[in-house]
Motif scaffolding. Structure first.
Motif, PDB file in Angstrom:
ATOM      1  N   THR A  64     109.277  19.075  16.904  1.00 41.72           N
ATOM      2  CA  THR A  64     109.275  18.587  15.290  1.00 41.72           C
ATOM      3  C   THR A  64     109.724  17.088  15.622  1.00 41.72           C
ATOM      4  OG1 THR A  64     109.433  20.607  14.489  1.00 41.72           O
ATOM      5  CG2 THR A  64     109.905  18.769  13.005  1.00 41.72           C
ATOM      6  N   TRP A  65     110.957  16.937  16.388  1.00 44.60           N
ATOM      7  CA  TRP A  65     111.296  15.511  16.288  1.00 44.60           C
ATOM      8  C   TRP A  65     110.698  14.642  17.246  1.00 44.60           C
ATOM      9  CZ3 TRP A  65     115.121  12.824  14.120  1.00 44.60           C
ATOM     10  CH2 TRP A  65     116.057  13.445  13.470  1.00 44.60           C
ATOM     11  N   MET A  66     110.128  15.283  18.251  1.00 45.95           N
ATOM     12  CA  MET A  66     109.314  14.449  19.346  1.00 45.95           C
ATOM     13  C   MET A  66     108.101  14.186  18.689  1.00 45.95           C
ATOM     14  SD  MET A  66     110.014  14.895  22.968  1.00 45.95           S
ATOM     15  CE  MET A  66     111.567  15.716  23.677  1.00 45.95           C
ATOM     16  N   VAL A  67     107.275  14.849  17.723  1.00 44.31           N
ATOM     17  CA  VAL A  67     106.014  14.785  17.110  1.00 44.31           C
ATOM     18  C   VAL A  67     106.249  13.478  16.109  1.00 44.31           C
ATOM     19  CG1 VAL A  67     104.271  15.261  15.603  1.00 44.31           C
ATOM     20  CG2 VAL A  67     104.954  16.730  17.496  1.00 44.31           C
ATOM     21  N   GLY A  68     107.453  13.623  15.446  1.00 44.22           N
ATOM     22  CA  GLY A  68     107.754  12.574  14.658  1.00 44.22           C
ATOM     23  C   GLY A  68     108.039  10.990  15.296  1.00 44.22           C
ATOM     24  N   ALA A  69     108.605  11.281  16.489  1.00 45.68           N
ATOM     25  CA  ALA A  69     108.797   9.785  17.553  1.00 45.68           C
ATOM     26  C   ALA A  69     107.511   9.372  17.621  1.00 45.68           C
ATOM     27  CB  ALA A  69     109.720  10.423  18.449  1.00 45.68           C
ATOM     28  N   ILE A  70     106.531  10.390  18.317  1.00 46.13           N
ATOM     29  CA  ILE A  70     105.021   9.900  18.699  1.00 46.13           C
ATOM     30  C   ILE A  70     104.643   9.238  17.474  1.00 46.13           C
ATOM     31  CG2 ILE A  70     102.872  10.357  19.366  1.00 46.13           C
ATOM     32  CD1 ILE A  70     104.292  12.944  21.173  1.00 46.13           C
ATOM     33  N   ILE A  71     104.770   9.581  16.444  1.00 45.42           N
ATOM     34  CA  ILE A  71     103.857   9.120  15.006  1.00 45.42           C
ATOM     35  C   ILE A  71     104.660   7.622  14.713  1.00 45.42           C
ATOM     36  CG2 ILE A  71     103.978   9.116  12.743  1.00 45.42           C
ATOM     37  CD1 ILE A  71     103.512  12.141  13.049  1.00 45.42           C
ATOM     38  N   LEU A  72     106.026   7.630  14.897  1.00 43.81           N
ATOM     39  CA  LEU A  72     106.710   6.063  14.826  1.00 43.81           C
ATOM     40  C   LEU A  72     106.110   5.195  15.940  1.00 43.81           C
ATOM     41  CD1 LEU A  72     110.387   7.262  13.708  1.00 43.81           C
ATOM     42  CD2 LEU A  72     108.540   6.088  12.527  1.00 43.81           C
ATOM     43  N   GLY A  73     105.976   5.587  17.284  1.00 36.31           N
ATOM     44  CA  GLY A  73     105.583   4.876  18.058  1.00 36.31           C
ATOM     45  C   GLY A  73     104.232   4.266  17.912  1.00 36.31           C
ATOM     46  N   ILE A  74     103.417   5.219  17.675  1.00 42.50           N
ATOM     47  CA  ILE A  74     101.956   4.728  17.459  1.00 42.50           C
ATOM     48  C   ILE A  74     101.951   3.755  16.232  1.00 42.50           C
ATOM     49  CG2 ILE A  74      99.783   5.460  16.417  1.00 42.50           C
ATOM     50  CD1 ILE A  74     100.112   8.299  17.708  1.00 42.50           C
ATOM     51  N   CYS A  75     102.750   3.915  15.030  1.00 44.88           N
ATOM     52  CA  CYS A  75     102.942   3.053  14.071  1.00 44.88           C
ATOM     53  C   CYS A  75     103.579   1.513  14.709  1.00 44.88           C
ATOM     54  CB  CYS A  75     103.740   3.433  13.130  1.00 44.88           C
ATOM     55  SG  CYS A  75     102.966   4.676  12.072  1.00 44.88           S
ATOM     56  N   ALA A  76     104.527   1.686  15.475  1.00 45.23           N
ATOM     57  CA  ALA A  76     105.063   0.356  16.154  1.00 45.23           C
ATOM     58  C   ALA A  76     104.003  -0.380  16.798  1.00 45.23           C
ATOM     59  CB  ALA A  76     106.298   0.826  16.892  1.00 45.23           C
ATOM     60  N   ASN A  77     103.180   0.213  17.660  1.00 45.53           N
ATOM     61  CA  ASN A  77     102.172  -0.143  18.416  1.00 45.53           C
ATOM     62  C   ASN A  77     101.244  -0.928  17.548  1.00 45.53           C
ATOM     63  OD1 ASN A  77     100.627  -1.024  20.511  1.00 45.53           O
ATOM     64  ND2 ASN A  77      99.717   1.125  21.026  1.00 45.53           N
ATOM     65  N   VAL A  78     100.743  -0.152  16.550  1.00 46.68           N
ATOM     66  CA  VAL A  78      99.778  -0.854  15.551  1.00 46.68           C
ATOM     67  C   VAL A  78     100.132  -1.994  14.874  1.00 46.68           C
ATOM     68  CG1 VAL A  78      98.664  -0.499  13.377  1.00 46.68           C
ATOM     69  CG2 VAL A  78      98.604   1.247  15.052  1.00 46.68           C
ATOM     70  N   PHE A  79     101.441  -2.158  14.497  1.00 47.48           N
ATOM     71  CA  PHE A  79     102.101  -3.279  13.866  1.00 47.48           C
ATOM     72  C   PHE A  79     102.242  -4.448  14.948  1.00 47.48           C
ATOM     73  CE2 PHE A  79     103.561  -1.126  10.104  1.00 47.48           C
ATOM     74  CZ  PHE A  79     103.223  -2.198   9.360  1.00 47.48           C
ATOM     75  N   ARG A  80     102.401  -4.354  16.224  1.00 45.22           N
ATOM     76  CA  ARG A  80     102.697  -5.253  17.190  1.00 45.22           C
ATOM     77  C   ARG A  80     101.186  -5.624  17.815  1.00 45.22           C
ATOM     78  NH1 ARG A  80     103.577  -8.932  19.148  1.00 45.22           N
ATOM     79  NH2 ARG A  80     104.172  -9.420  21.338  1.00 45.22           N
ATOM     80  N   ARG A  81     100.247  -5.009  17.771  1.00 47.22           N
ATOM     81  CA  ARG A  81      99.074  -5.287  17.879  1.00 47.22           C
ATOM     82  C   ARG A  81      98.180  -5.907  16.931  1.00 47.22           C
ATOM     83  NH1 ARG A  81      96.787  -3.625  22.717  1.00 47.22           N
ATOM     84  NH2 ARG A  81      98.272  -1.739  23.685  1.00 47.22           N
ATOM     85  N   GLU A  82      98.347  -5.772  15.531  1.00 45.43           N
ATOM     86  CA  GLU A  82      97.711  -6.379  14.457  1.00 45.43           C
ATOM     87  C   GLU A  82      98.552  -7.899  14.121  1.00 45.43           C
ATOM     88  OE1 GLU A  82      95.225  -5.525  12.463  1.00 45.43           O
ATOM     89  OE2 GLU A  82      94.974  -4.061  13.985  1.00 45.43           O
ATOM     90  N   HIS A  83      99.599  -8.184  14.597  1.00 42.98           N
ATOM     91  CA  HIS A  83     100.209  -9.481  14.472  1.00 42.98           C
ATOM     92  C   HIS A  83     100.790 -10.312  15.527  1.00 42.98           C
ATOM     93  CE1 HIS A  83     100.806  -7.090  10.658  1.00 42.98           C
ATOM     94  NE2 HIS A  83     100.517  -8.273  10.001  1.00 42.98           N
ATOM     95  N   HIS A  84      99.672 -10.747  16.298  1.00 41.44           N
ATOM     96  CA  HIS A  84      99.621 -11.416  17.479  1.00 41.44           C
ATOM     97  C   HIS A  84     100.599 -12.534  17.445  1.00 41.44           C
ATOM     98  CE1 HIS A  84      96.640  -9.075  19.123  1.00 41.44           C
ATOM     99  NE2 HIS A  84      95.946  -9.229  17.928  1.00 41.44           N
ATOM    100  N   VAL A  85     101.256 -12.886  18.287  1.00 40.15           N
ATOM    101  CA  VAL A  85     102.139 -14.144  18.497  1.00 40.15           C
ATOM    102  C   VAL A  85     101.235 -15.397  19.039  1.00 40.15           C
ATOM    103  CG1 VAL A  85     103.944 -15.242  19.925  1.00 40.15           C
ATOM    104  CG2 VAL A  85     104.174 -12.909  19.257  1.00 40.15           C
ATOM    105  N   VAL A  86     100.153 -14.997  19.820  1.00 36.31           N
ATOM    106  CA  VAL A  86      99.227 -16.136  20.355  1.00 36.31           C
ATOM    107  C   VAL A  86      98.157 -16.390  19.381  1.00 36.31           C
ATOM    108  CG1 VAL A  86      97.678 -16.881  22.285  1.00 36.31           C
ATOM    109  CG2 VAL A  86      99.603 -15.414  22.631  1.00 36.31           C
ATOM    110  N   ASP A  87      97.719 -17.468  18.979  1.00 38.51           N
ATOM    111  CA  ASP A  87      96.588 -17.799  18.237  1.00 38.51           C
ATOM    112  C   ASP A  87      95.357 -17.546  18.705  1.00 38.51           C
ATOM    113  OD1 ASP A  87      95.208 -18.889  15.956  1.00 38.51           O
ATOM    114  OD2 ASP A  87      95.596 -21.064  16.421  1.00 38.51           O
TER     115      ASP A  87
END
Length: 104
Positions: A64-87
């Motif tokens: 249960t903890w690991m599934v929650g961690a995977i969901i948080l990791g996917i959300c972090a990946n989405v936020f990182r890819r949606e807001h690029h540092v490079v123009d």
């Protein structure tokens, strides 16, 4: 996209764009840290180092903890890819070069 089309993006002011990028990257960093912490807690729970009062077995509690961690990791990946540092305009113009290709 055809070669006759032109690529344009709506530009924000520099300060607002920087603030949005920093906010999104900070949120991605926090979510990634929570995902790592959740994975570690899940590992400890699955191995029986952490006991819990629920009716789940150690392995079920850990998963249960690991599934929650995977969901948080996917959300972090989405936020990182949606807001690029490079123009995107800087990198797009480099790939869309009009120079003729060399023959082999």
């Amino acid at each position: 996209m055809q070669r006759t089309q032109h690529y344009e993006t709506a530009r924000q002011s520099g300060m607002a764009k920087d603030a949005e990028t920093w906010l999104a990257n900070s949120l991605a960093l926090i979510l990634a840290a929570l995902a790592i912490a959740g994975g570690i807690i899940g590992w400890f729970a699955a191995m029986g180092y952490i006991t819990h009062a629920s009716g789940l077995t150690d392995f079920e509690g850990g998963m249960t903890w690991m599934v929650g961690a995977i969901i948080l990791g996917i959300c972090a990946n989405v936020f990182r890819r949606e807001h690029h540092v490079v123009d995107p305009e800087e990198t797009f113009d480099d790939r869309r070069s009009t120079r003729p290709m060399r023959e082999p």
